[in-house]
Enzyme design. Structure first.
Site, PDB file in Angstrom:
ATOM      1  N   HIS A   1      -3.026   5.061  -2.540  1.00 40.79           N
ATOM      2  CA  HIS A   1      -1.941   5.550  -3.265  1.00 40.79           C
ATOM      3  C   HIS A   1      -2.513   6.923  -4.250  1.00 40.79           C
ATOM      4  O   HIS A   1      -1.616   7.897  -4.185  1.00 40.79           O
ATOM      5  CB  HIS A   1      -1.591   4.455  -4.520  1.00 40.79           C
ATOM      6  CG  HIS A   1      -1.457   3.059  -4.153  1.00 40.79           C
ATOM      7  ND1 HIS A   1      -2.144   1.929  -4.246  1.00 40.79           N
ATOM      8  CD2 HIS A   1      -0.212   2.856  -3.582  1.00 40.79           C
ATOM      9  CE1 HIS A   1      -1.404   1.011  -3.734  1.00 40.79           C
ATOM     10  NE2 HIS A   1      -0.402   1.653  -2.975  1.00 40.79           N
TER      11      HIS A   1
ATOM     12  N   CYS B   1       5.683  -9.413  10.195  1.00 40.70           N
ATOM     13  CA  CYS B   1       5.896  -7.992  10.130  1.00 40.70           C
ATOM     14  C   CYS B   1       4.756  -7.343  10.831  1.00 40.70           C
ATOM     15  O   CYS B   1       3.575  -7.710  10.439  1.00 40.70           O
ATOM     16  CB  CYS B   1       6.066  -7.467   8.565  1.00 40.70           C
ATOM     17  SG  CYS B   1       5.791  -5.822   8.230  1.00 40.70           S
TER      18      CYS B   1
ATOM     19  N   CYS C   1       7.472  -4.893   2.792  1.00 36.74           N
ATOM     20  CA  CYS C   1       8.169  -3.761   3.074  1.00 36.74           C
ATOM     21  C   CYS C   1       9.412  -3.603   2.178  1.00 36.74           C
ATOM     22  O   CYS C   1       9.883  -2.516   1.876  1.00 36.74           O
ATOM     23  CB  CYS C   1       8.415  -3.508   4.570  1.00 36.74           C
ATOM     24  SG  CYS C   1       7.333  -3.530   5.531  1.00 36.74           S
TER      25      CYS C   1
ATOM     26  N   LYS D   1      -4.685  -3.616  -0.281  1.00 39.83           N
ATOM     27  CA  LYS D   1      -5.093  -4.702  -1.323  1.00 39.83           C
ATOM     28  C   LYS D   1      -4.777  -6.074  -0.505  1.00 39.83           C
ATOM     29  O   LYS D   1      -5.631  -6.916  -0.758  1.00 39.83           O
ATOM     30  CB  LYS D   1      -4.212  -4.546  -2.704  1.00 39.83           C
ATOM     31  CG  LYS D   1      -4.988  -3.661  -3.409  1.00 39.83           C
ATOM     32  CD  LYS D   1      -6.159  -4.520  -4.238  1.00 39.83           C
ATOM     33  CE  LYS D   1      -6.618  -3.660  -5.490  1.00 39.83           C
ATOM     34  NZ  LYS D   1      -6.162  -3.644  -6.743  1.00 39.83           N
TER      35      LYS D   1
HETATM   36  N1  MSP Z   1       7.700   1.849  -3.718  1.00 41.34           N
HETATM   37  C1  MSP Z   1       7.944   2.162  -2.385  1.00 41.34           C
HETATM   38  C2  MSP Z   1       8.181   3.662  -2.328  1.00 41.34           C
HETATM   39  C3  MSP Z   1       9.637   3.914  -3.027  1.00 41.34           C
HETATM   40  S1  MSP Z   1       9.841   5.599  -2.836  1.00 41.34           S
HETATM   41  C4  MSP Z   1      11.333   5.844  -3.370  1.00 41.34           C
HETATM   42  C5  MSP Z   1       6.331   2.119  -1.783  1.00 41.34           C
HETATM   43  N2  MSP Z   1       5.385   1.900  -2.792  1.00 41.34           N
HETATM   44  S2  MSP Z   1       3.787   1.660  -2.250  1.00 41.34           S
HETATM   45  O1  MSP Z   1       3.070   1.467  -3.598  1.00 41.34           O
HETATM   46  O2  MSP Z   1       3.863   0.563  -1.524  1.00 41.34           O
HETATM   47  O3  MSP Z   1       3.351   2.712  -1.600  1.00 41.34           O
HETATM   48  C6  MSP Z   1       3.498   4.006  -2.076  1.00 41.34           C
HETATM   49  C7  MSP Z   1       2.758   5.284  -1.251  1.00 41.34           C
HETATM   50  O4  MSP Z   1       1.456   4.821  -1.011  1.00 41.34           O
HETATM   51  C8  MSP Z   1       3.352   5.273   0.327  1.00 41.34           C
HETATM   52  O5  MSP Z   1       3.713   6.651   0.485  1.00 41.34           O
HETATM   53  C9  MSP Z   1       2.275   4.571   1.192  1.00 41.34           C
HETATM   54  O6  MSP Z   1       2.192   5.212   2.379  1.00 41.34           O
HETATM   55  C10 MSP Z   1       0.926   5.130   0.271  1.00 41.34           C
HETATM   56  N3  MSP Z   1      -0.102   4.272   0.742  1.00 41.34           N
HETATM   57  C11 MSP Z   1      -0.235   2.957   0.717  1.00 41.34           C
HETATM   58  N4  MSP Z   1      -1.378   2.521   1.249  1.00 41.34           N
HETATM   59  C12 MSP Z   1      -1.919   3.634   1.963  1.00 41.34           C
HETATM   60  C13 MSP Z   1      -3.197   4.094   2.521  1.00 41.34           C
HETATM   61  N5  MSP Z   1      -3.884   3.029   3.128  1.00 41.34           N
HETATM   62  N6  MSP Z   1      -3.358   5.247   2.852  1.00 41.34           N
HETATM   63  C14 MSP Z   1      -2.571   6.338   2.408  1.00 41.34           C
HETATM   64  N7  MSP Z   1      -1.294   5.944   1.885  1.00 41.34           N
HETATM   65  C15 MSP Z   1      -1.136   4.620   1.572  1.00 41.34           C
HETATM   66  O7  MSP Z   1       6.145   2.189  -0.688  1.00 41.34           O
END
Ligand code: MSP
Length: 527
Positions: free
Chosen positions: A24, A155, A133, A308
């Site tokens: 994130h 998934c 997702c 996580k």
């Molecule tokens: N809530 C949705 C997004 C809604 S936008 C209108 C969501 N949230 S998330 O918290 O799961 O992910 C947010 C971002 O963190 C996403 O762009 C996701 O690709 C990124 N990442 C989460 N894990 C990641 C990695 N391991 N590496 C790089 N980015 C990653 O999806």
């Protein structure tokens, strides 16, 4: 009319079911570097981030923790998500929560408009849903489970069982936008970036678009559908709208006109939502589609997306507590090609910290300032006759600034940093070759010594400006030590597109002491 100098940049809004990990933080840092660069280039920049708080995933986590979902979201936002922004020095202009009144009102307005304009109908639905997702999964992402989930459909991203949902829902007639979307990808090849992401999106839409279920009745943690309060809005439909509700959609037309359209940075796992569903929603509402949707890759641990839920999550402060926030920012932006996956390793981080930040940049800065102190009473020396070696540095600075600016506008952050780093390396080479310590021993070489150190000092001035979006703390210290704060004003106010101009820091400027920018770290790299 669109505001030509507007640069409105967004990150995805983050689910508050858990605390942030470095994946994130990676999206946040990339967005922050772009935002700081554009701000310093004089663009009308606006950087939005925030949290995604509705839906089943958050509801289930809150329930499992014995609290109401809003209370859970408040707790996570205050204890984890907002503090993350400080941990890694994020300079966002706004922070939106999907539970903000401005957002909930905007979503209701948007939905009502789509309903009034005939883009929504009621229907029945049955399909496999992934709560991780928050999506009904397309066939291509449904796989057979293994281990404890053998015999079940899981998934492909989360490796967790899918749930069969059967409901009466409202649907958005997304299928009607298939041709317009394909025309958009065709006419604007840079709408979805990088090219691999664009190809994936085109292939997906060419297979045929289905209508999108946009409401739920089986739980109530969401924004009520304005014409039927027995339904709440599908969490993705709600979440995507944050990009417009945050800038005044339906409330402040002037602000909206000033900012929109946006540039969206997203992880590749959520590309389809942003490059297919979102532009279709905007088209239906008669709004402009975004300027760009850029999909970055994943941080991998052990070859898999770090997460996580798979217990591979690393908290950002595990890195910043030891290496500092600048090193965190530099490492992820430099070591990973933006748009591709990249593996994180403590060894690589440690090695780059030592070689590039401490020995490369930090050492250059301390050496030059120490020599100015020793030979020129701590003042910026004067330039006398320019020799080819000095001219080469001056020309390289101009080139590095221009290339970096061009690469940043193409979202190629790693290439922008690499272009600037050529100047770091060239300056180190220049000092080794010119040997100012040897010149200092010969009184006849006094002018030459002065020119060499003036050139190096001016190079540091350019580097401080060009690197400030990436390593804001170290460059701020350097700026002050150079005396540039007093002579030229605040670092953040220096126009970045002029950073390669020469002779900006006046000779005679009084300089200060510089503590090591990147101190040696005794670290257990086997961590
Ligand atoms: N809530 C949705 C997004 C809604 S936008 C209108 C969501 N949230 S998330 O918290 O799961 O992910 C947010 C971002 O963190 C996403 O762009 C996701 O690709 C990124 N990442 C989460 N894990 C990641 C990695 N391991 N590496 C790089 N980015 C990653 O999806």
């Amino acid at each position: 009319m669109a505001n030509p100098s507007s640069f409105y940049l967004t990150t995805p809004i983050f689910y508050v079911n858990d605390a942030p990990h470095i994946g994130h933080a990676y999206t946040e840092v990339a967005a922050d570097v772009l935002a700081r660069w554009h701000r310093q280039a004089g663009d009308d920049a606006w950087f939005l981030t925030g949290t995604d708080e509705h839906g089943q995933k958050i509801l289930r986590t809150a329930t499992a923790n014995g609290v109401a979902p809003k209370e859970w979201a408040d707790r996570l936002v205050e204890s984890a998500w907002k503090p993350l922004l400080d941990t890694i020095d994020i300079s966002n202009d706004d922070f939106i929560r999907t539970t903000d009144a401005r957002h909930e009102e905007g979503v209701a307005k948007f939905l009502q408009k789509l309903h009034d304009d005939g883009h929504v109908y009621a229907g029945e639905f049955e399909a496999l849903y992934c709560v991780g997702c928050e999506e009904f999964k397309p066939k291509s992402e449904i796989v057979d489970g293994t281990g404890e989930f053998a015999g079940e459909k899981v998934c492909a991203i989360h490796s967790k069982p899918l749930e069969l949902l059967q409901e009466k829902n409202y649907f958005f007639k997304m299928s009607a936008f298939q041709d317009r979307l394909l025309a958009l990808y065709e006419e604007r090849p840079d709408f979805v970036q990088p090219a691999s992401a664009r190809n994936e999106v085109i292939a997906f839409v060419q297979q045929g678009l289905e209508d999108l279920s946009i409401s739920r009745t089986s739980f109530d943690w969401g924004i009520p559908i304005p014409w039927d309060s027995s339904h709440v809005t599908y969490v993705w439909f709600d979440a995507l709208l944050n990009y417009v509700t945050a800038i005044g959609y339906g409330q402040d037309d002037a602000e909206f006109a000033r900012r929109w359209p946006a540039n969206h940075l997203v992880g590749k796992d959520i590309l389809r939502f942003h490059a297919v569903i979102w532009p279709a929603m905007l088209m239906a509402a008669g709004l402009e589609v975004p300027n760009h949707v850029f999909a970055h890759g994943w941080l991998l641990v052990g070859g898999e997306k770090m997460s996580k839920s798979k217990l591979t999550g690393i908290a950002p402060n595990e890195i910043t507590d030891t290496f500092g926030s600048d090193a965190f920012r530099y490492y992820f932006m430099r070591a990973i090609s933006f748009g591709h996956d990249g593996s994180f390793s403590w060894e690589d981080l440690s090695a780059r910290y030592q070689a590039e930040l401490a020995n490369g940049f930090g050492n250059l800065a301390s050496r030059v300032l120490a020599m100015n102190a020793k030979y020129f009473e701590g003042r910026v020396p004067e330039t006398h006759d320019e020799r080819p070696a000095d001219a080469a540095i001056r020309e390289l600075a101009a080139r590095a600034a221009a290339t970096a600016d061009e690469r940043i506008s193409a979202f190629a952050i790693h290439e922008a940093i690499a272009a600037v780093w050529e100047l770091v390396d060239a300056l180190n080479g220049y000092i080794t070759e010119q040997e100012p310590w040897a010149l200092a021993k010969d009184p006849e070489q006094r002018d030459r010594l002065s020119t060499v150190l003036a050139t190096a000092t001016e190079g540091l001035r350019a580097l401080a400006v060009l690197l400030s979006p990436v390593i804001p703390r170290a460059t701020a210290k350097l700026w002050t030590a150079l005396g540039a704060e007093a002579a030229l004003g605040a670092l953040a106010d220096q126009p970045i597109r002029d950073a390669g101009s020469w002779g900006l820091l006046p000779a005679g400027t009084e300089q200060g002491q510089l503590a090591a920018l990147f101190p040696r770290i005794e670290t257990d790299t086997e961590k």
